[in-house]
Design a protein around this motif. Structure first.
Motif, PDB file in Angstrom:
ATOM      1  N   ASP A   1       0.804  -1.219   0.000  1.00  0.00           N
ATOM      2  CA  ASP A   1       0.000   0.000   0.000  1.00  0.00           C
ATOM      3  C   ASP A   1       0.838   1.270   0.000  1.00  0.00           C
ATOM      4  N   THR A   2       2.104   1.189   0.372  1.00  0.00           N
ATOM      5  CA  THR A   2       2.971   2.374   0.350  1.00  0.00           C
ATOM      6  C   THR A   2       3.771   2.477  -0.937  1.00  0.00           C
ATOM      7  N   GLY A   3       3.571   1.541  -1.852  1.00  0.00           N
ATOM      8  CA  GLY A   3       4.285   1.565  -3.125  1.00  0.00           C
ATOM      9  C   GLY A   3       3.552   2.379  -4.166  1.00  0.00           C
ATOM     10  N   TRP A   4       3.973   2.210  -5.422  1.00  0.00           N
ATOM     11  CA  TRP A   4       3.404   2.987  -6.515  1.00  0.00           C
ATOM     12  C   TRP A   4       2.029   2.433  -6.872  1.00  0.00           C
ATOM     13  N   PHE A   5       1.224   3.230  -7.570  1.00  0.00           N
ATOM     14  CA  PHE A   5      -0.133   2.842  -7.937  1.00  0.00           C
ATOM     15  C   PHE A   5      -0.139   1.439  -8.562  1.00  0.00           C
ATOM     16  N   GLY A   6      -1.022   0.617  -8.076  1.00  0.00           N
ATOM     17  CA  GLY A   6      -1.034  -0.802  -8.430  1.00  0.00           C
ATOM     18  C   GLY A   6      -0.602  -1.638  -7.257  1.00  0.00           C
ATOM     19  N   TRP A   7       0.227  -1.037  -6.365  1.00  0.00           N
ATOM     20  CA  TRP A   7       0.517  -1.580  -5.046  1.00  0.00           C
ATOM     21  C   TRP A   7       1.081  -2.994  -5.071  1.00  0.00           C
ATOM     22  N   ALA A   8       2.130  -3.158  -5.860  1.00  0.00           N
ATOM     23  CA  ALA A   8       2.821  -4.450  -5.897  1.00  0.00           C
ATOM     24  C   ALA A   8       3.475  -4.720  -4.546  1.00  0.00           C
ATOM     25  N   THR A   9       3.482  -5.989  -4.162  1.00  0.00           N
ATOM     26  CA  THR A   9       4.184  -6.419  -2.955  1.00  0.00           C
ATOM     27  C   THR A   9       5.215  -7.458  -3.359  1.00  0.00           C
ATOM     28  N   ASP A  10       6.497  -7.102  -3.227  1.00  0.00           N
ATOM     29  CA  ASP A  10       7.565  -8.006  -3.649  1.00  0.00           C
ATOM     30  C   ASP A  10       8.793  -7.770  -2.780  1.00  0.00           C
ATOM     31  N   PRO A  11       8.871  -8.414  -1.602  1.00  0.00           N
ATOM     32  CA  PRO A  11      10.030  -8.222  -0.717  1.00  0.00           C
ATOM     33  C   PRO A  11      11.361  -8.568  -1.377  1.00  0.00           C
ATOM     34  N   GLU A  12      11.345  -9.576  -2.250  1.00  0.00           N
ATOM     35  CA  GLU A  12      12.600  -9.963  -2.912  1.00  0.00           C
ATOM     36  C   GLU A  12      13.113  -8.837  -3.800  1.00  0.00           C
ATOM     37  N   LEU A  13      12.210  -8.187  -4.511  1.00  0.00           N
ATOM     38  CA  LEU A  13      12.616  -7.058  -5.351  1.00  0.00           C
ATOM     39  C   LEU A  13      13.143  -5.920  -4.482  1.00  0.00           C
ATOM     40  N   GLU A  14      12.503  -5.668  -3.354  1.00  0.00           N
ATOM     41  CA  GLU A  14      12.973  -4.607  -2.467  1.00  0.00           C
ATOM     42  C   GLU A  14      14.365  -4.916  -1.921  1.00  0.00           C
ATOM     43  N   GLU A  15      14.645  -6.184  -1.643  1.00  0.00           N
ATOM     44  CA  GLU A  15      15.986  -6.566  -1.188  1.00  0.00           C
ATOM     45  C   GLU A  15      17.017  -6.311  -2.280  1.00  0.00           C
ATOM     46  N   MET A  16      16.650  -6.575  -3.520  1.00  0.00           N
ATOM     47  CA  MET A  16      17.564  -6.307  -4.638  1.00  0.00           C
ATOM     48  C   MET A  16      17.840  -4.816  -4.766  1.00  0.00           C
ATOM     49  N   ARG A  17      16.796  -3.993  -4.634  1.00  0.00           N
ATOM     50  CA  ARG A  17      16.992  -2.548  -4.738  1.00  0.00           C
ATOM     51  C   ARG A  17      17.887  -2.045  -3.608  1.00  0.00           C
ATOM     52  N   ALA A  18      17.697  -2.597  -2.407  1.00  0.00           N
ATOM     53  CA  ALA A  18      18.543  -2.200  -1.279  1.00  0.00           C
ATOM     54  C   ALA A  18      19.988  -2.613  -1.522  1.00  0.00           C
ATOM     55  N   ALA A  19      20.196  -3.797  -2.111  1.00  0.00           N
ATOM     56  CA  ALA A  19      21.556  -4.260  -2.394  1.00  0.00           C
ATOM     57  C   ALA A  19      22.242  -3.361  -3.415  1.00  0.00           C
ATOM     58  N   TYR A  20      21.465  -2.831  -4.345  1.00  0.00           N
ATOM     59  CA  TYR A  20      22.043  -1.935  -5.363  1.00  0.00           C
ATOM     60  C   TYR A  20      22.704  -0.729  -4.707  1.00  0.00           C
ATOM     61  N   LEU A  21      22.130  -0.236  -3.618  1.00  0.00           N
ATOM     62  CA  LEU A  21      22.684   0.948  -2.950  1.00  0.00           C
ATOM     63  C   LEU A  21      24.071   0.697  -2.387  1.00  0.00           C
ATOM     64  N   LYS A  22      24.360  -0.570  -2.064  1.00  0.00           N
ATOM     65  CA  LYS A  22      25.637  -0.898  -1.441  1.00  0.00           C
ATOM     66  C   LYS A  22      26.615  -1.554  -2.415  1.00  0.00           C
ATOM     67  N   ALA A  23      26.232  -1.617  -3.675  1.00  0.00           N
ATOM     68  CA  ALA A  23      27.081  -2.278  -4.677  1.00  0.00           C
ATOM     69  C   ALA A  23      28.397  -1.537  -4.838  1.00  0.00           C
ATOM     70  N   GLU A  24      29.464  -2.295  -4.998  1.00  0.00           N
ATOM     71  CA  GLU A  24      30.798  -1.727  -5.193  1.00  0.00           C
ATOM     72  C   GLU A  24      31.152  -1.756  -6.683  1.00  0.00           C
ATOM     73  N   GLY A  25      30.986  -0.642  -7.362  1.00  0.00           N
ATOM     74  CA  GLY A  25      31.402  -0.538  -8.747  1.00  0.00           C
ATOM     75  C   GLY A  25      30.309  -0.895  -9.729  1.00  0.00           C
ATOM     76  N   LEU A  26      30.549  -0.522 -10.995  1.00  0.00           N
ATOM     77  CA  LEU A  26      29.548  -0.668 -12.036  1.00  0.00           C
ATOM     78  C   LEU A  26      29.227  -2.124 -12.341  1.00  0.00           C
ATOM     79  N   GLU A  27      30.218  -3.003 -12.308  1.00  0.00           N
ATOM     80  CA  GLU A  27      29.954  -4.395 -12.665  1.00  0.00           C
ATOM     81  C   GLU A  27      28.982  -5.045 -11.685  1.00  0.00           C
ATOM     82  N   GLU A  28      29.152  -4.761 -10.402  1.00  0.00           N
ATOM     83  CA  GLU A  28      28.224  -5.316  -9.423  1.00  0.00           C
ATOM     84  C   GLU A  28      26.843  -4.680  -9.587  1.00  0.00           C
ATOM     85  N   GLN A  29      26.806  -3.402  -9.898  1.00  0.00           N
ATOM     86  CA  GLN A  29      25.530  -2.743 -10.149  1.00  0.00           C
ATOM     87  C   GLN A  29      24.824  -3.377 -11.347  1.00  0.00           C
ATOM     88  N   LYS A  30      25.575  -3.673 -12.385  1.00  0.00           N
ATOM     89  CA  LYS A  30      24.997  -4.297 -13.578  1.00  0.00           C
ATOM     90  C   LYS A  30      24.395  -5.661 -13.248  1.00  0.00           C
TER      91      LYS A  30
END
Length: 541
Positions: free
Chosen positions: A462-491
């Motif tokens: 309910d706090t997400g974008w319109f359509g209100w998807a619920t996907d904890p696994e996707l949120e974990e991936m987005r959080a991991a992106y913030l801590k990625a070291e370098g472009l290759e890990e980001q890719k």
């Protein structure tokens, strides 16, 4: 800004003659845009934007027209220049050695349109409200210990752990920029819309002349103190050279074209592609693409209600859809669209098309019908919202409706204007009670090229974008992106997110296309930004 002069589109063998004829036939139907006596001597820019404006709260709404309105009225602490570097705007900053404390200092001369000085308390309240609405800011707020006003001009932002992208999130252009409002306005609940529209930006919203969905007027804020640096991207000096900017609504594209060629308006933000050969014949008009990354069309399903609360139904619907038919119907001329299954954009550092094979191949209706039968579809109606006043964009829902019907869905295509759609998409009611199942929209390249700022990815229910998807696994991936070291890990993380988005059908990418602007040659020095802004612009005599 990319200027061009395409060859004629089939069907326009004599574009100059067609232009003369269109001007004669449509002149009588053009809006009455002549300036009033009071404004006759003022420099006024009259623009037809891609949509009418009704929603005025740029923190609650992610609609681009509301964002554009926000840049007229409000200012931001920091902004990105033309090279993508974060620059001071309302404030400069210092970072502690441990990267946990950011100290922002407001520059001199900042005042709101009501005459009050901008203070650190205004900034804190604005950031807190923004942080409760924006998907990227949500990650930042999770890493935030406190945001405090220590005096009238100083804000201290204390983190609980380093957040290397803090300034990037704060400076992002879209879709919910961190606009600064007066504390009393920013105190409005993030779940409610504001009712007072006072900013400190370069233009003042003229509320007395506002006609929702029809006309909106801005006047130069005479007390605005621009930065001394030259304008670059959305950073630098916001020098206003005109007295008024009027956005007027012209749902008929030919009427708008005729008005531009006759000098009755100055700009069309989103020109209809099949009319470009006519516009290009005019020596008084320049046709150009503002954003070389283009825009991505997409379909969003509602995760809260049947049938798309079931991932099997979402997968069946995506299997029925194809990008070529959607883009060809919407744009027509392949010079202005391209097939792309990458949710972060083709040709970008994180562009990856994994999982989009069926979309690019045109879909598979037979396979979709089989998937639907196996999922036990019970003929639940699928309500598709169609906006009919934003040019060719309104054709995509028709294509989707046809594709889904062929696959076996019971489709209810409901027409409305864009601002009604923008309001209705926020409804969590069942489709039978004013809700919806599918709507289509678009995201620009500058707001969808990383997992951090992509506006549609937040999948927190309910706090997400319109359509209100619920996907904890996707949120974990987005959080991991913030801590990625370098472009290759980001890719690699971006690749995983791409696969997850299409496997769970968070949204369906329908192809990319160009937003083509047409403006009078009297309008000079318009900044080549993806977000259309009206500072720096001048009107030649």
């Amino acid at each position: 800004m990319l200027s061009f002069n395409r060859s004629r589109i089939p069907g326009f063998p004599n574009a100059r003659a067609a232009a003369r004829g269109a001007g004669r036939v449509l002149a009588a139907g053009v809006f009455a845009l002549a300036a009033t006596t009071a404004h006759a001597q003022e420099k006024t820019v009259t623009a037809v934007m891609h949509s009418g404006l009704r929603m005025l709260d740029p923190i609650v709404s992610t609609a681009h027209i509301t964002r554009n309105h926000g840049y007229m009225v409000y200012d931001v602490l920091v902004a990105m220049d033309a090279e993508g570097a974060v620059q001071p705007q309302m404030a400069s900053w210092q970072v502690s050695d441990d990267r946990l404390i950011y100290t922002f200092t407001l520059r001199d001369g900042l005042s709101f349109h009501d005459g009050a000085d901008v203070t650190a308390a205004d900034v804190v309240a604005s950031l807190q409200r923004w942080g409760a609405r924006d998907g990227a800011a949500a990650f930042l707020m999770e890493a935030t210990g406190s945001i405090e006003a220590v005096d009238a001009k100083t804000v201290v932002w204390t983190l609980t752990e380093p957040f290397p992208l803090l300034l990037d999130v704060l400076a992002k252009q879209s879709s919910v920029p961190a606009f600064i409002m007066p504390e009393r306005v920013a105190a409005t609940s993030p779940d409610e819309t504001i009712t007072e529209y006072v900013g400190s930006g370069p233009f003042v919203f003229v509320e007395g002349e506002f006609q929702p969905g029809v006309k909106i007027v801005y006047e130069r804020f005479d007390d605005y103190a621009p930065r001394e640096e030259p304008a670059s991207g959305l950073a630098g000096g916001k020098v206003v050279n005109v007295d008024r900017v009027e956005w007027v609504t012209m749902p008929d594209s030919q009427t708008a074209m005729s008005a531009l060629m006759n000098g009755e308006i100055d700009l069309i933000e989103n020109s209809q592609i099949d009319l470009l050969p006519i516009l290009e014949t005019s020596p008084d008009v320049t046709v150009e693409i503002r954003d070389p990354l283009g825009y991505q069309g997409f379909a969003r399903m509602n995760f809260k209600h049947p049938p798309f609360d079931d991932v099997r139904m979402r997968k069946a619907a995506m299997m029925a859809l194809g990008q070529e038919q959607a883009m060809a119907t919407m744009i027509g001329n392949p010079d202005y669209y391209w097939l792309c299954g990458a949710i972060f954009g083709c040709g970008t550092p994180l562009g990856d098309e994994a999982g989009a094979e069926s979309l690019k191949a045109g879909g598979d209706k037979a396979a979709a019908r089989k998937m639907l039968e196996e999922a036990g579809y019970d003929n639940t109606p699928v309500v598709i919202m169609q906006a009919t006043d934003i040019g060719a964009m309104g054709t995509i829902p028709v294509v989707i409706a046809s594709d889904l019907r062929e696959a076996g869905f019971n489709v209810d295509l409901q027409s409305m204007d864009w601002q009604t759609l923008v309001s209705r998409r926020a409804s969590m009611n069942p489709p039978s009670e004013g809700g919806w199942n599918i709507f289509t929209s678009f995201a620009s390249g500058v707001e969808a090229n990383t997992p951090l700022v992509h506006p549609i990815l937040p999948s927190t229910g309910d706090t997400g974008w319109f359509g209100w998807a619920t996907d904890p696994e996707l949120e974990e991936m987005r959080a991991a992106y913030l801590k990625a070291e370098g472009l290759e890990e980001q890719k690699q993380i971006a690749h995983d997110i791409q696969a997850r988005v299409l496997d769970n059908v968070i949204f369906v990418p329908l192809g990319n296309y160009a937003f083509v602007q047409a403006r009078s040659n009297k309008l000079t020095d318009m900044l080549p930004t993806a977000v259309p802004v009206f500072w720096n612009v001048n009107i030649a005599d």
